[in-house]
Design a protein around this motif. Structure first.
Motif, mmCIF file in Angstrom:
data_model
loop_
_atom_site.group_PDB
_atom_site.id
_atom_site.type_symbol
_atom_site.label_atom_id
_atom_site.label_comp_id
_atom_site.label_asym_id
_atom_site.label_seq_id
_atom_site.Cartn_x
_atom_site.Cartn_y
_atom_site.Cartn_z
ATOM 1 N N ARG A 85 20.478 -76.018 -61.353
ATOM 2 C CA ARG A 85 21.472 -76.725 -61.851
ATOM 3 C C ARG A 85 22.328 -77.219 -60.544
ATOM 4 O O ARG A 85 22.629 -78.386 -60.445
ATOM 5 C CB ARG A 85 22.430 -76.114 -62.912
ATOM 6 C CG ARG A 85 23.358 -77.156 -63.713
ATOM 7 C CD ARG A 85 24.465 -76.066 -64.350
ATOM 8 N NE ARG A 85 24.042 -75.835 -65.621
ATOM 9 C CZ ARG A 85 24.186 -77.208 -66.686
ATOM 10 N NH1 ARG A 85 24.397 -78.302 -66.109
ATOM 11 N NH2 ARG A 85 23.918 -76.876 -67.783
ATOM 12 N N GLU A 86 22.527 -76.362 -59.787
ATOM 13 C CA GLU A 86 23.296 -76.630 -58.362
ATOM 14 C C GLU A 86 22.438 -77.332 -57.226
ATOM 15 O O GLU A 86 23.227 -77.856 -56.164
ATOM 16 C CB GLU A 86 24.000 -75.420 -58.031
ATOM 17 C CG GLU A 86 25.041 -74.951 -58.962
ATOM 18 C CD GLU A 86 25.746 -73.597 -58.769
ATOM 19 O OE1 GLU A 86 25.319 -72.752 -57.604
ATOM 20 O OE2 GLU A 86 26.255 -73.022 -59.521
ATOM 21 N N LYS A 116 26.887 -76.497 -70.344
ATOM 22 C CA LYS A 116 26.387 -75.225 -70.719
ATOM 23 C C LYS A 116 25.185 -75.303 -71.639
ATOM 24 O O LYS A 116 25.360 -76.120 -72.650
ATOM 25 C CB LYS A 116 27.482 -74.041 -71.484
ATOM 26 C CG LYS A 116 28.195 -73.518 -70.398
ATOM 27 C CD LYS A 116 28.691 -72.376 -71.170
ATOM 28 C CE LYS A 116 29.860 -71.575 -70.408
ATOM 29 N NZ LYS A 116 30.947 -71.068 -71.106
ATOM 30 N N LYS A 174 20.842 -71.397 -62.575
ATOM 31 C CA LYS A 174 21.978 -71.713 -61.885
ATOM 32 C C LYS A 174 21.650 -72.411 -60.643
ATOM 33 O O LYS A 174 22.112 -73.400 -60.173
ATOM 34 C CB LYS A 174 23.058 -70.663 -61.755
ATOM 35 C CG LYS A 174 24.215 -70.886 -61.212
ATOM 36 C CD LYS A 174 25.174 -69.710 -61.194
ATOM 37 C CE LYS A 174 26.606 -69.601 -60.540
ATOM 38 N NZ LYS A 174 26.454 -69.460 -59.146
ATOM 39 N N ASP A 207 19.957 -66.739 -63.256
ATOM 40 C CA ASP A 207 20.165 -67.053 -61.793
ATOM 41 C C ASP A 207 19.306 -68.216 -61.247
ATOM 42 O O ASP A 207 19.767 -69.120 -60.643
ATOM 43 C CB ASP A 207 19.860 -65.735 -60.978
ATOM 44 C CG ASP A 207 18.525 -65.398 -61.187
ATOM 45 O OD1 ASP A 207 17.899 -65.347 -62.313
ATOM 46 O OD2 ASP A 207 17.831 -64.997 -60.335
#
Ligand code: HEM
Length: 431
Positions: free
Chosen positions: A298-299, A404, A295, A292
């Motif tokens: 990354r965003e 990924k 992510k 989590d």
């Protein structure tokens, strides 16, 4: 694993009850030597460090006479006081103490040879040596090297296999900081392997146990490395230049450092940069364990700076930070007598609940507060800006190139050293 065999009459309460100052904290009969070399502990030290910190912020090992610090506030006071320093000749009966000269002349001679460099001396010599390089290692100066860091990163990324498991440590985390530091010191690529071997041999000297063979290898490495640097500087450095090697040679010419000090410091600066591999390996491992958070990062790449600080807090690469007593030092309820060795346990300090809210939570958006990953006070890591930029560029580049990044097997932690925490392998797959 060490057991809590609390000695009768001793209570952790003594630490908070305002008991009079004394030099020996309550004895919880922790077998420190066994603990700090226990492979289970070295694989996951946190449950045991948390348990011991709850018993008390300062512990004493009667077998070695060493004090252990597990609390952020006391670590910080110790790092900044002038009563404690990094010169280990002050450590009574230590490796290079006058007392050890007769008992173990070989070890005494070796550590004495390594002594003249910024990490091993106290003020004013420390200021004099560190001052030569300090400005060049400030964030604003190191920012000029971001293109160089990016370039080295891009070169390695090209060779990373896709859709196939491989070891992140050997393919990326180990070579990247090494190549950056060789470039910073204008050392040609053909020296890569040899210098890597010298650095590996020297790195054992920071461990709490050093075998006679490791001492011999380190001594040989120091000799070879210094001879090489001597020739390299003589042929490449310019007294009036601004590169790292120019600063070293100018300091020597102007008498700020003698040649021995200059060579030892350059060797230390090149070797010290190796520690950044722990940020890359431990950092990626932690992101993979917290999908989590991975992510989220990354965003939201603007979180990269705080994410790097959190990686350093949560899974620090340096585990033990030593100080030797110049004078008696009041450490909380305890007086650490002059001539003592005190070791701060970074893994415990960085998860001290007095300092950090929910310390067991890995949160890439956590508002950073100074922690102990880079040490503290006058000796705080001179390479911290370089390490941080290396981490930022590396993680951004990996995320830019691969959609990924996944775990492809169990990572293996170093279990043969107590001073640093890092991975010998981290199998991953990219796509
Ligand atoms: C993530 C990477 C790194 C970590 C975790 C780390 C950690 C540390 C720690 C804990 C200390 C001792 C501070 C103290 O005693 O209070 C230190 C000192 C030092 N580090 Fe680093 N380091 C890293 C990267 C680097 C790099 C990239 C360089 C090279 C440019 C470097 C060079 C040094 C030097 C020369 C010292 C001695 C400073 C002094 O005594 O004034 N380190 N580092």
């Amino acid at each position: 694993m060490a057991k809590d065999k609390r000695a009768p009459g001793n209570s952790s309460q003594d630490f908070v009850s305002g008991a009079p100052s004394r030099s020996i904290p309550p004895n919880f009969e922790i077998d420190w030597w066994t603990l700090l070399t226990d492979p289970d502990f070295l694989t996951n030290p946190y449950p045991e460090l948390n348990r011991i910190r709850e018993l008390g912020p300062v512990h004493y090992d009667p077998t070695t006479g060493i004090y252990f610090i597990l609390n952020y506030r006391l670590f910080s006071e110790m790092a900044t006081t002038t009563q404690m320093g990094r010169d280990t000749t002050f450590w009574r009966n230590g490796w290079n103490s006058p007392e050890n000269r007769l008992r173990d002349p070989e070890t005494y001679a070796m550590f004495t040879e390594f002594q003249p460099q910024m990490i091993n001396v106290n003020a004013p010599d420390h200021r004099r040596m560190r001052g030569v390089f300090e400005k060049a290692f400030r964030p604003a100066s190191i920012a000029n090297y971001i293109p160089l860091i990016q370039d080295e990163c891009d070169k390695l990324i090209k060779f990373l296999p896709v859709n196939k498991s491989f070891d992140f440590m050997s393919a990326f985390a180990n070579p990247l900081p090494h190549r950056i530091s060789l470039k910073l010191f204008d050392i040609p690529e053909e020296m890569d392997e040899q210098i890597s071997k010298w650095i590996a041999a020297l790195s054992w000297l920071g461990n709490i146990i050093v075998s006679p063979e490791q001492k011999r290898d380190a001594q040989k490495a120091q000799k070879g490395f210094k001879e090489y640097i001597h020739g390299h500087l003589a042929s490449h450095a310019r007294e009036s230049g601004t590169r790292f090697i120019d600063l070293a040679i100018a300091a020597c010419k102007h008498g700020t450092m003698n040649e021995e000090e200059m060579l030892n410091n350059v060797v230390m600066l090149i070797s010290g940069s190796r520690t950044s591999l722990t940020l890359l390996g431990n950092g990626l491992f932690t992101l993979l364990k917290h999908p989590d958070q991975f992510k989220l990062l990354r965003e939201n790449r603007e979180l990269m700076r705080t994410a790097i600080e959190e990686m350093l807090r949560y899974e620090p690469g340096s585990s033990l930070i030593p100080r030797a007593g110049i004078a008696d030092f009041q450490c909380g309820e305890i007086v650490i007598p002059a001539g003592s060795m005190a070791i701060s346990l970074v893994g415990a300090i960085n998860r001290d609940p007095e300092r950090f809210d929910n310390p067991e939570v890995f949160d890439v958006a956590r508002q950073p507060k100074p922690n102990s990953a880079f040490g503290g006070g006058a000796h705080i890591c001179i390479g911290k800006a370089l390490a941080r930029y290396t981490g930022q560029v590396a993680f951004n580049t990996l995320m830019d190139h691969f959609e990924k990044i996944e775990c492809a097997g169990d990572p293996v932690w170093w279990t043969d050293r107590s001073d640093q925490r890092g991975l010998s392998s981290l199998p991953i797959q990219l796509s």
